[in-house]
Write an enzyme that holds these catalytic residues in place. Structure first.
Site, mmCIF file in Angstrom:
data_model
loop_
_atom_site.group_PDB
_atom_site.id
_atom_site.type_symbol
_atom_site.label_atom_id
_atom_site.label_comp_id
_atom_site.label_asym_id
_atom_site.label_seq_id
_atom_site.Cartn_x
_atom_site.Cartn_y
_atom_site.Cartn_z
ATOM 1 N N GLN A 1 -11.648 5.233 -11.458
ATOM 2 C CA GLN A 1 -10.739 4.490 -10.591
ATOM 3 C C GLN A 1 -10.189 5.422 -9.510
ATOM 4 O O GLN A 1 -9.607 6.464 -9.814
ATOM 5 C CB GLN A 1 -9.575 3.881 -11.367
ATOM 6 C CG GLN A 1 -8.754 2.946 -10.469
ATOM 7 C CD GLN A 1 -7.464 2.473 -11.089
ATOM 8 O OE1 GLN A 1 -6.556 3.261 -11.324
ATOM 9 N NE2 GLN A 1 -7.385 1.183 -11.357
ATOM 10 N N TYR B 1 0.222 0.561 -5.009
ATOM 11 C CA TYR B 1 -0.292 1.791 -4.423
ATOM 12 C C TYR B 1 -0.868 1.494 -3.036
ATOM 13 O O TYR B 1 -0.717 0.398 -2.520
ATOM 14 C CB TYR B 1 -1.281 2.448 -5.379
ATOM 15 C CG TYR B 1 -0.611 2.814 -6.683
ATOM 16 C CD1 TYR B 1 0.494 3.670 -6.695
ATOM 17 C CD2 TYR B 1 -1.018 2.272 -7.898
ATOM 18 C CE1 TYR B 1 1.161 3.982 -7.871
ATOM 19 C CE2 TYR B 1 -0.358 2.573 -9.081
ATOM 20 C CZ TYR B 1 0.733 3.426 -9.064
ATOM 21 O OH TYR B 1 1.408 3.720 -10.225
ATOM 22 N N ARG C 1 -9.965 -3.580 -7.852
ATOM 23 C CA ARG C 1 -8.877 -4.111 -8.681
ATOM 24 C C ARG C 1 -7.740 -4.608 -7.792
ATOM 25 O O ARG C 1 -7.359 -3.949 -6.816
ATOM 26 C CB ARG C 1 -8.339 -3.037 -9.624
ATOM 27 C CG ARG C 1 -7.462 -3.627 -10.745
ATOM 28 C CD ARG C 1 -6.941 -2.565 -11.678
ATOM 29 N NE ARG C 1 -6.645 -3.116 -12.993
ATOM 30 C CZ ARG C 1 -5.677 -2.684 -13.796
ATOM 31 N NH1 ARG C 1 -4.893 -1.688 -13.408
ATOM 32 N NH2 ARG C 1 -5.485 -3.227 -14.973
ATOM 33 N N GLY D 1 -5.451 -2.564 -22.135
ATOM 34 C CA GLY D 1 -4.794 -1.308 -21.829
ATOM 35 C C GLY D 1 -4.188 -0.686 -23.066
ATOM 36 O O GLY D 1 -4.811 0.120 -23.754
#
Length: 357
Positions: free
Chosen positions: A99, A178, A225, A315
């Site tokens: 990622q 982000y 994503r 997760g």
């Protein structure tokens, strides 16, 4: 047998099942210049039973780092460190994507030695963890047009480095507040040039970055994503009309690229949008479903059965259960994660969770 445990194809790669290990920051890149360690290789290899592993967020450039001890993929030492990880995972029969996460305005000068950058000079409310303790976010420096293009090139270079390090592909982190998400959101992107304004301008950075990465390493090795409506890191996408327009336009623009997959981190209250995005997406659709205060659990596998998703990402449950697909197939039991060991530290709460048998 549940469809979740059937093999499938993703980006030309054979996956043993449809269970994905979601990216999780662990802040243990203690090698030279934030490079991965042997301990990280052990951690990921333990979880190679996942159909697909997506690594923790990894900075494509030094300015993209937002937290202590997170790994990069922009130096020779980092590439060599990640090669240990990919070799270990492949030796166990796993498939692993890196990622790419540029944190943008989420960071601090004490960490990176310079002011963080963002789409606009808008400070996020809140604090970030540093080695000196929690620090208030600072006002980022607005990227110029040339710097935006350089940042896109950094993502493409990082993707090439990831392939050199042995990864099967990369995932662009366009979620969780982000940099890519900051361009998408109207409260963090207040530009009035071609990189901002309405939805068509705000999606441009995401689309051009995805196109550059796909051109660099192949669309079949590129995932994306997103997390529509996610307020993490002071993102405000509460205007539902704008939210639907922005993510509808984003997926419509990304779809012709034929990326390997779209990975949605779902927040509560957007299942109708999730279904629209899933219908519009031409390749594999990975869902990390909204689960409230609880981690994604075994019941989420039903989303594969009913066609809501092609693959389901886990997760926290993967953090504590290295053999999670086996446990899901057997109906448990499940180890409980020690969240006090989530970020930083040694092997405890990292590689010492037991497997069944």
């Amino acid at each position: 047998m549940s469809k979740a445990f059937e093999a499938t194809e993703l980006g030309g790669k054979h996956l043993a099942n449809r269970i994905v290990m979601a990216p999780m920051t662990r802040s243990r890149a203690y090698g030279e210049g934030n490079s991965p360690t042997d301990l990280m290789a052990e951690y990921y290899a333990q979880r190679a039973g996942a159909g697909l592993i997506v690594t923790e967020g990894t900075q494509p450039s030094a300015i993209g780092q937002g937290y202590p001890d997170t790994p990069g993929i922009h130096s020779a030492a980092q590439i060599a460190g990640w090669r240990k990880v990919t070799d270990a995972v492949h030796a166990e029969g796993g498939v692993i994507y890196l990622q790419l996460m540029h944190t943008g305005r989420v960071g601090h000068p004490t960490l990176m030695g310079r002011t963080p950058v963002g789409p606009s000079a808008v400070r996020a409310a809140g604090q970030v963890y540093t080695h000196a303790g929690p620090q208030d976010f600072v006002t980022p420096r607005e990227l110029t047009d040339d710097e935006i293009r350089d940042t896109i090139a950094d993502f493409a270079d990082a993707a090439r480095n990831a392939v050199e390090a042995g990864f099967d592909g990369v995932e662009l982190h366009g979620a969780n507040g982000y940099l890519i998400h900051q361009f998408l959101a109207p409260n963090s992107n207040v530009r009035r040039d071609a990189w901002g304004g309405g939805p068509e301008g705000r999606i441009r950075f995401a689309v051009e970055t995805a196109r550059a990465v796909a051109d660099a390493i192949g669309a079949d090795r590129t995932g994306f994503r997103l997390s529509p409506g996610n307020s993490y890191n002071d993102i405000d996408e509460s205007d539902r009309t704008d939210l639907d327009a922005t993510y509808g336009a984003l997926v419509d623009a990304l779809a012709p690229l034929n990326l390997a997959y779209l990975h949605q981190m779902e927040v509560p209250g957007v299942r109708d949008l999730t279904l629209r995005l899933r219908k519009a997406w031409p390749t594999a659709f990975v869902l990390n479903p909204a689960s409230g205060a609880e981690p994604t659990g075994p019941d989420a596998l039903a989303l594969i059965e009913d066609g809501t998703a092609d693959l389901v990402a886990y997760g926290a449950l993967f953090l504590a259960n290295p053999d999670l697909p086996t446990r899901l197939a057997r109906g448990g039991p499940y180890n409980t994660p020690d969240t006090s060991k989530s970020f930083g530290g040694d092997h405890t709460g990292y590689t010492d969770y037991p497997s069944l048998g």
